[in-house]
Design a protein around this motif. Structure first.
Motif, PDB file in Angstrom:
ATOM      1  N   ARG A  19       0.841  -1.205   0.000  1.00  0.00           N
ATOM      2  CA  ARG A  19       0.000   0.000   0.000  1.00  0.00           C
ATOM      3  C   ARG A  19       0.879   1.259   0.000  1.00  0.00           C
ATOM      4  NH1 ARG A  19      -3.025  -3.255   3.803  1.00  0.00           N
ATOM      5  NH2 ARG A  19      -5.101  -3.790   3.000  1.00  0.00           N
ATOM      6  N   ALA A  21      -5.875   0.556  -5.443  1.00  0.00           N
ATOM      7  CA  ALA A  21      -7.209   0.090  -5.829  1.00  0.00           C
ATOM      8  C   ALA A  21      -8.264   0.868  -5.055  1.00  0.00           C
ATOM      9  CB  ALA A  21      -7.352  -1.405  -5.573  1.00  0.00           C
ATOM     10  N   ALA A  22      -9.462   0.898  -5.597  1.00  0.00           N
ATOM     11  CA  ALA A  22     -10.535   1.707  -5.005  1.00  0.00           C
ATOM     12  C   ALA A  22     -10.938   1.221  -3.623  1.00  0.00           C
ATOM     13  CB  ALA A  22     -11.745   1.721  -5.935  1.00  0.00           C
ATOM     14  N   ASP A  23     -10.722  -0.069  -3.326  1.00  0.00           N
ATOM     15  CA  ASP A  23     -11.182  -0.619  -2.044  1.00  0.00           C
ATOM     16  C   ASP A  23     -10.122  -0.566  -0.951  1.00  0.00           C
ATOM     17  OD1 ASP A  23      -9.415  -2.608  -2.759  1.00  0.00           O
ATOM     18  OD2 ASP A  23     -10.903  -4.216  -2.871  1.00  0.00           O
ATOM     19  N   GLY A  24      -9.025   0.141  -1.182  1.00  0.00           N
ATOM     20  CA  GLY A  24      -7.976   0.256  -0.183  1.00  0.00           C
ATOM     21  C   GLY A  24      -6.846  -0.742  -0.361  1.00  0.00           C
ATOM     22  N   ARG A  25      -7.071  -1.748  -1.194  1.00  0.00           N
ATOM     23  CA  ARG A  25      -5.985  -2.661  -1.530  1.00  0.00           C
ATOM     24  C   ARG A  25      -5.199  -2.068  -2.701  1.00  0.00           C
ATOM     25  NH1 ARG A  25      -9.076  -8.376  -2.171  1.00  0.00           N
ATOM     26  NH2 ARG A  25     -10.601  -7.002  -3.199  1.00  0.00           N
ATOM     27  N   ALA A  38      -6.319  -6.446  -5.031  1.00  0.00           N
ATOM     28  CA  ALA A  38      -7.638  -6.595  -5.643  1.00  0.00           C
ATOM     29  C   ALA A  38      -7.471  -7.145  -7.058  1.00  0.00           C
ATOM     30  CB  ALA A  38      -8.358  -5.246  -5.697  1.00  0.00           C
ATOM     31  N   HIS A  95      -3.711  -2.967  -6.906  1.00  0.00           N
ATOM     32  CA  HIS A  95      -3.745  -3.868  -8.056  1.00  0.00           C
ATOM     33  C   HIS A  95      -2.320  -4.288  -8.396  1.00  0.00           C
ATOM     34  CE1 HIS A  95      -7.970  -3.528  -9.016  1.00  0.00           C
ATOM     35  NE2 HIS A  95      -7.906  -2.212  -9.035  1.00  0.00           N
ATOM     36  N   SER A 123      -4.661 -12.016  -2.007  1.00  0.00           N
ATOM     37  CA  SER A 123      -5.906 -11.245  -2.060  1.00  0.00           C
ATOM     38  C   SER A 123      -6.144 -10.406  -0.807  1.00  0.00           C
ATOM     39  CB  SER A 123      -7.098 -12.179  -2.278  1.00  0.00           C
ATOM     40  OG  SER A 123      -7.247 -13.077  -1.191  1.00  0.00           O
TER      41      SER A 123
END
Length: 271
Positions: free
Chosen positions: A54, A87-91, A125, A93, A121
């Motif tokens: 991240r 990624a949009a969900d906090g993870r 994401a 790509h 995972s």
């Protein structure tokens, strides 16, 4: 007929994106000097697994991708490299960037490495689209590492016209993993009826994390024959991809032209 000169720059990247960009650009320059037109770098070229993904993730207009674009443009080559983008969900790509004159494409890894005790995972994401692009008169497909265990993805790339599939990887070492890598790279080339250029992270002894690569980058023919393969250490693989071979194989064994059948699953009673 198109003959494309390709290279796999087998590197061992660390946790520092700035240092990894220097390592990557030096390898791209060496490959271009040797005549390569398309140069593959490993999965996780931005930063190795075991890094704070991240924290190191960058958008596709960030400094790492911009540095790759610059060296590709300066040398007139296409570079394919693995990086991580938010990624949009906090993870993040796990993304491949393909960049160079007339080429700008990205592929987000579809099949995540939730196997052998790992849980990619948790931090990554998945993507949901295959990605072919045109370069030098050939159609190129992209896949990443664990995708090799999913034959349908490579058949789909073949049906989409891919004549070469580039597969950057960070294939963890372990019992039987070299044999599995060799088998799967050959099988997936045959499934796609396409050339396959696999570029792995070089092997390094574990230092606080599991080994992040086994090397063994390879160039595989559309019939699954390895025409070149590296050992475990950092090195440069050079080869040529002839699309006439692809056309001949697909004409002789037209498996990609056969409609995909929906086969019913029958419940069999246990007696």
């Amino acid at each position: 007929m198109t003959v494309l000169r390709v290279a796999a720059a087998q590197l061992g990247t660390g946790r520092d994106p700035v240092a990894n960009l220097r390592l990557a650009t030096d390898a791209v320059r060496r490959a271009a000097d040797a005549g390569a037109e398309l140069i593959a770098l490993p999965e996780a070229t931005l930063a190795c697994f075991g890094s704070d993904l991240r924290a190191v993730a960058e958008p596709l207009d960030g400094p790492f991708a911009t540095g790759l674009r610059k060296v590709a443009a300066d040398l007139g080559v296409v570079v394919v490299a693995g990086l991580f983008e938010p990624a949009a969900d906090g993870r993040v790509h796990n993304t491949l960037l393909a960049t160079g004159p007339g080429v700008e494409a990205s592929y987000r890894k579809i099949h995540l490495y939730d196997a052998f005790g790992s849980r990619e995972s948790d931090l990554v994401a998945p993507g949901n689209e295959i990605v072919p692009f045109d370069f030098g008169g050939a159609v190129i497909g992209l896949s990443t590492c664990y995708d090799l265990r999913f034959a349908d993805q490579f058949s789909a790339l073949g049906r989409a016209g891919a004549e070469l599939v580039v597969v950057p990887a960070s294939w963890g070492a372990g019992p039987g993993k070299e044999d599995q890598w060799d088998l799967l790279t050959r099988a997936r080339a045959a499934d796609a009826q396409a050339w396959l250029l696999a570029c792995g992270q070089a092997y390094a002894p574990p230092s606080g994390t599991d080994p992040l690569g086994i090397g063994r980058s390879a160039l595989i023919t559309p019939t699954g024959h390895a025409v070149a393969r590296l050992s475990a250490s950092a090195d440069l693989l050079l080869g040529a991809v002839d699309t006439e071979v692809v056309a001949a194989v697909r004409s002789a064994v037209p498996i990609l032209a056969v409609p995909i059948l929906a086969v019913p699953i029958l419940a069999v009673p246990i007696l």
